[in-house]
Design a protein around this motif. Structure first.
Motif, PDB file in Angstrom:
ATOM      1  N   ALA A 221      41.670  41.034  33.325  1.00  0.00           N
ATOM      2  CA  ALA A 221      41.302  40.260  34.521  1.00  0.00           C
ATOM      3  C   ALA A 221      40.606  41.141  35.556  1.00  0.00           C
ATOM      4  CB  ALA A 221      42.558  39.631  35.127  1.00  0.00           C
ATOM      5  N   PRO A 222      39.673  40.572  36.318  1.00  0.00           N
ATOM      6  CA  PRO A 222      39.011  41.349  37.378  1.00  0.00           C
ATOM      7  C   PRO A 222      40.045  41.822  38.402  1.00  0.00           C
ATOM      8  CG  PRO A 222      37.895  39.239  37.000  1.00  0.00           C
ATOM      9  CD  PRO A 222      39.187  39.188  36.237  1.00  0.00           C
ATOM     10  N   GLY A 223      39.915  43.080  38.807  1.00  0.00           N
ATOM     11  CA  GLY A 223      40.818  43.601  39.830  1.00  0.00           C
ATOM     12  C   GLY A 223      42.060  44.288  39.297  1.00  0.00           C
TER      13      GLY A 223
ATOM     14  N   ALA B 238      52.805  47.378  38.449  1.00  0.00           N
ATOM     15  CA  ALA B 238      51.361  47.221  38.219  1.00  0.00           C
ATOM     16  C   ALA B 238      50.603  47.318  39.536  1.00  0.00           C
ATOM     17  CB  ALA B 238      51.086  45.878  37.556  1.00  0.00           C
ATOM     18  N   HIS B 239      49.336  47.709  39.436  1.00  0.00           N
ATOM     19  CA  HIS B 239      48.488  47.802  40.633  1.00  0.00           C
ATOM     20  C   HIS B 239      47.251  46.937  40.466  1.00  0.00           C
ATOM     21  CE1 HIS B 239      50.873  51.582  40.711  1.00  0.00           C
ATOM     22  NE2 HIS B 239      51.018  51.224  41.962  1.00  0.00           N
ATOM     23  N   TRP B 240      46.898  46.278  41.560  1.00  0.00           N
ATOM     24  CA  TRP B 240      45.743  45.379  41.577  1.00  0.00           C
ATOM     25  C   TRP B 240      44.870  45.721  42.771  1.00  0.00           C
ATOM     26  CZ3 TRP B 240      44.728  41.519  37.953  1.00  0.00           C
ATOM     27  CH2 TRP B 240      45.728  41.335  36.976  1.00  0.00           C
ATOM     28  N   ASP B 241      43.589  45.415  42.631  1.00  0.00           N
ATOM     29  CA  ASP B 241      42.646  45.690  43.727  1.00  0.00           C
ATOM     30  C   ASP B 241      43.013  44.943  44.999  1.00  0.00           C
ATOM     31  OD1 ASP B 241      41.170  47.351  42.177  1.00  0.00           O
ATOM     32  OD2 ASP B 241      39.487  45.983  41.865  1.00  0.00           O
ATOM     33  N   SER B 242      43.551  43.756  44.825  1.00  0.00           N
ATOM     34  CA  SER B 242      43.877  42.935  45.996  1.00  0.00           C
ATOM     35  C   SER B 242      44.862  41.836  45.631  1.00  0.00           C
ATOM     36  CB  SER B 242      42.613  42.285  46.570  1.00  0.00           C
ATOM     37  OG  SER B 242      42.128  41.311  45.643  1.00  0.00           O
ATOM     38  N   HIS B 243      45.479  41.268  46.650  1.00  0.00           N
ATOM     39  CA  HIS B 243      46.384  40.132  46.508  1.00  0.00           C
ATOM     40  C   HIS B 243      45.645  38.992  45.781  1.00  0.00           C
ATOM     41  CE1 HIS B 243      49.714  37.698  48.684  1.00  0.00           C
ATOM     42  NE2 HIS B 243      49.307  37.038  47.637  1.00  0.00           N
TER      43      HIS B 243
ATOM     44  N   ALA C   6      43.018  39.108  43.742  1.00  0.00           N
ATOM     45  CA  ALA C   6      42.743  39.389  42.332  1.00  0.00           C
ATOM     46  C   ALA C   6      43.981  39.116  41.480  1.00  0.00           C
ATOM     47  CB  ALA C   6      42.302  40.844  42.166  1.00  0.00           C
ATOM     48  N   TRP C   7      45.140  39.512  41.995  1.00  0.00           N
ATOM     49  CA  TRP C   7      46.397  39.287  41.282  1.00  0.00           C
ATOM     50  C   TRP C   7      46.685  37.793  41.139  1.00  0.00           C
ATOM     51  CZ3 TRP C   7      50.940  37.133  43.459  1.00  0.00           C
ATOM     52  CH2 TRP C   7      52.052  37.132  42.598  1.00  0.00           C
ATOM     53  N   GLU C   8      46.491  37.051  42.218  1.00  0.00           N
ATOM     54  CA  GLU C   8      46.740  35.600  42.185  1.00  0.00           C
ATOM     55  C   GLU C   8      45.822  34.900  41.188  1.00  0.00           C
ATOM     56  OE1 GLU C   8      46.592  33.830  46.050  1.00  0.00           O
ATOM     57  OE2 GLU C   8      48.775  33.905  46.243  1.00  0.00           O
TER      58      GLU C   8
ATOM     59  N   MET D 297      47.033  35.573  37.684  1.00  0.00           N
ATOM     60  CA  MET D 297      48.263  34.828  37.393  1.00  0.00           C
ATOM     61  C   MET D 297      47.969  33.385  37.008  1.00  0.00           C
ATOM     62  SD  MET D 297      51.166  36.525  37.779  1.00  0.00           S
ATOM     63  CE  MET D 297      52.450  35.446  38.464  1.00  0.00           C
ATOM     64  N   SER D 298      46.880  32.845  37.516  1.00  0.00           N
ATOM     65  CA  SER D 298      46.571  31.433  37.261  1.00  0.00           C
ATOM     66  C   SER D 298      45.707  31.252  36.010  1.00  0.00           C
ATOM     67  CB  SER D 298      45.884  30.816  38.479  1.00  0.00           C
ATOM     68  OG  SER D 298      44.671  31.487  38.725  1.00  0.00           O
ATOM     69  N   HIS D 299      45.430  32.334  35.298  1.00  0.00           N
ATOM     70  CA  HIS D 299      44.666  32.274  34.050  1.00  0.00           C
ATOM     71  C   HIS D 299      45.402  31.346  33.059  1.00  0.00           C
ATOM     72  CE1 HIS D 299      42.909  33.513  30.237  1.00  0.00           C
ATOM     73  NE2 HIS D 299      41.999  34.223  30.882  1.00  0.00           N
ATOM     74  N   PRO D 300      44.703  30.351  32.477  1.00  0.00           N
ATOM     75  CA  PRO D 300      45.362  29.382  31.595  1.00  0.00           C
ATOM     76  C   PRO D 300      46.141  30.016  30.431  1.00  0.00           C
ATOM     77  CG  PRO D 300      43.141  28.657  32.110  1.00  0.00           C
ATOM     78  CD  PRO D 300      43.274  30.049  32.659  1.00  0.00           C
ATOM     79  N   GLU D 301      45.560  31.048  29.798  1.00  0.00           N
ATOM     80  CA  GLU D 301      46.257  31.643  28.653  1.00  0.00           C
ATOM     81  C   GLU D 301      47.540  32.340  29.100  1.00  0.00           C
ATOM     82  OE1 GLU D 301      43.801  34.171  26.224  1.00  0.00           O
ATOM     83  OE2 GLU D 301      45.474  34.639  24.877  1.00  0.00           O
ATOM     84  N   PHE D 302      47.467  33.007  30.269  1.00  0.00           N
ATOM     85  CA  PHE D 302      48.664  33.670  30.789  1.00  0.00           C
ATOM     86  C   PHE D 302      49.723  32.636  31.159  1.00  0.00           C
ATOM     87  CE2 PHE D 302      51.196  35.401  34.268  1.00  0.00           C
ATOM     88  CZ  PHE D 302      51.686  36.542  33.671  1.00  0.00           C
TER      89      PHE D 302
END
Lengths: 121, 121
Positions: free
Chosen positions: B46-48, B70-75, B77-79, B82-87
């Motif tokens: 995922a991006p970020g 885990a670390h993400w570029d931004s709140h 990007a993480w959100e 998380m909403s990715h259909p496969e995930f």
């Protein structure tokens, strides 16, 4: 950089990760952080200490308001630091302080899986 | 390297740390790790996404057998990840799987204090 790891441990096999998952009422978090810093300063001078990061939940509603993640050269180095008299004295003071309602779950961990953006396939 | 930080945030202010504190019976840890890897692979594209490390307790008696950091570029990007259909589909499958007794406490965190061996005074 290593490729995406599966069962591999970190590059340095002996390194251990100390994680402390802390439940503390939101209104006591600031005070706890101040006391944590004093203890962390002592620990950071011990042989084998690598780094320590205290994480605070972005939301005050998060169950575990604080999570400390620290790295040590070895299990032995961490144990020796924990038994430092000054550190022990501060831990006893924290336990005896009835004004702070803290539930801490400290333990040693090892990395069993890791993914890095740089090594993405 | 920065000097010993007090109230300072990490170098990149926008970076967020995602921590998931997981309670799972010791005998189910291996199976959970295998499933976690499948989800982590999706997240890592995922991006970020920056990195993710799954920590396993050295002792089977530790309350929280697994902790993911885990670390993400931004709140944001993480959100989005998380909403990715496969995930989402895999998370629902995990929730529906009655054979796995998992209690997870996922949340976003920021670093409020840090100490590093290199900057020791």
């Amino acid at each position: 950089m290593r490729s995406m790891s599966q069962d591999s441990k970190p590059a340095d096999d002996a390194t251990v990760t100390f994680i402390n998952v802390i439940e503390v009422p939101a209104e006591q978090v600031d005070m706890f952080i101040a006391q944590w810093r004093e203890r962390a300063k002592i620990m950071s001078t011990a042989p084998g200490f690598r780094d320590s990061r205290l994480h605070r939940a972005v939301s005050s509603k998060t169950r575990f308001q604080l999570v400390n993640v620290a790295h040590w050269d070895s299990h032995q180095a961490w144990e020796a630091a924990m038994s430092h008299p000054e550190f022990q004295a501060r831990m006893r003071a924290l336990e005896d302080d009835r004004s702070v309602e803290v539930s801490a779950s400290p333990a040693l961990y090892e990395v069993v899986a890791s993914y890095h953006e740089e090594t993405r396939m």
